[in-house]
Design a protein around this motif. Structure first.
Motif, mmCIF file in Angstrom:
data_model
loop_
_atom_site.group_PDB
_atom_site.id
_atom_site.type_symbol
_atom_site.label_atom_id
_atom_site.label_comp_id
_atom_site.label_asym_id
_atom_site.label_seq_id
_atom_site.Cartn_x
_atom_site.Cartn_y
_atom_site.Cartn_z
ATOM 1 N N ALA A 215 12.982 25.363 133.454
ATOM 2 C CA ALA A 215 14.336 25.916 133.422
ATOM 3 C C ALA A 215 14.310 27.418 133.144
ATOM 4 C CB ALA A 215 15.181 25.191 132.379
ATOM 5 N N CYS B 243 25.515 25.167 124.446
ATOM 6 C CA CYS B 243 26.556 24.146 124.539
ATOM 7 C C CYS B 243 27.266 23.974 123.193
ATOM 8 C CB CYS B 243 25.899 22.834 124.970
ATOM 9 S SG CYS B 243 26.885 21.366 124.705
ATOM 10 N N TRP C 56 22.137 27.741 130.626
ATOM 11 C CA TRP C 56 22.798 26.933 129.606
ATOM 12 C C TRP C 56 21.759 26.228 128.764
ATOM 13 C CZ3 TRP C 56 28.056 25.834 128.607
ATOM 14 C CH2 TRP C 56 28.950 26.623 129.350
ATOM 15 N N ALA D 182 23.854 25.010 141.055
ATOM 16 C CA ALA D 182 23.481 24.526 139.738
ATOM 17 C C ALA D 182 22.181 23.725 139.806
ATOM 18 C CB ALA D 182 24.592 23.648 139.164
ATOM 19 N N LYS E 220 20.755 24.649 133.808
ATOM 20 C CA LYS E 220 20.982 23.937 132.551
ATOM 21 C C LYS E 220 19.644 23.399 132.047
ATOM 22 C CE LYS E 220 24.617 21.300 131.387
ATOM 23 N NZ LYS E 220 25.525 20.147 131.215
ATOM 24 N N VAL F 70 19.619 21.444 137.077
ATOM 25 C CA VAL F 70 19.508 20.853 135.740
ATOM 26 C C VAL F 70 18.069 20.432 135.524
ATOM 27 C CG1 VAL F 70 20.299 19.029 134.190
ATOM 28 C CG2 VAL F 70 21.909 20.077 135.808
ATOM 29 N N TYR F 71 17.504 20.900 134.424
ATOM 30 C CA TYR F 71 16.133 20.529 134.044
ATOM 31 C C TYR F 71 16.153 19.777 132.737
ATOM 32 C CZ TYR F 71 14.354 23.744 137.580
ATOM 33 O OH TYR F 71 14.061 24.375 138.761
ATOM 34 N N THR G 6 17.930 21.091 129.471
ATOM 35 C CA THR G 6 18.297 19.953 128.626
ATOM 36 C C THR G 6 17.184 19.578 127.657
ATOM 37 O OG1 THR G 6 17.475 18.320 130.203
ATOM 38 C CG2 THR G 6 19.781 19.015 130.434
ATOM 39 N N THR H 126 21.172 23.300 126.336
ATOM 40 C CA THR H 126 21.785 22.053 125.909
ATOM 41 C C THR H 126 20.720 21.159 125.301
ATOM 42 O OG1 THR H 126 21.476 20.865 128.006
ATOM 43 C CG2 THR H 126 23.453 22.233 127.804
#
Length: 124
Positions: free
Chosen positions: A26, A84, A43, A121, A12, A123-124, A14, A45
């Motif tokens: 990411a 997203c 993803w 998973a 993900k 998340v960055y 971010t 987002t």
């Protein structure tokens, strides 16, 4: 250790141009995994959602980093890219606006992916 085991790496992103090193991490990790044959789902987002639009990745600049359009192209060919739903809506991005191959989906799909057997998973 991973032989014979179906694996999915869900990354993900971010951040976008607002935090270029985090954004690049990411994309870099996701594309490296995809190039190594790992199943990858990226993803987009927050501010990274803008990269779902044609031409936007080409505007991203970070010294000593692979060009974002190249990483995105690799991920579209070898993995899955999702924007997203809510992040896209906040930016008035619709399914008709995004690069072919990028889907728009929400939290339920994200949770389904990260809870699948063998998923990891980040998340960055």
């Amino acid at each position: 250790m991973l032989a014979g085991m179906a694996r999915l790496l869900v990354v993900k992103a971010t951040a976008g141009a607002d935090a270029p090193e985090r954004c690049n991490q990411a994309f870099n990790v996701a594309s490296t995994a995809a190039a190594a044959g790992v199943g990858v789902s990226l993803w987009l987002t927050g501010e990274s959602t803008w990269f779902a639009l044609p031409g936007r990745a080409a505007t991203f600049r970070l010294a000593h980093a692979a060009p974002l359009p190249d990483l995105l192209e690799l991920l579209l060919e070898a993995g899955r890219v999702t924007a997203c739903t809510q992040c896209a809506a906040r930016r008035e991005i619709t399914p008709a606006d995004v690069i072919p191959g990028i889907r728009i989906a929400g939290a339920a799909v994200f949770v389904e992916e990260i809870m699948s057997d063998g998923a990891q998973a980040l998340v960055y």
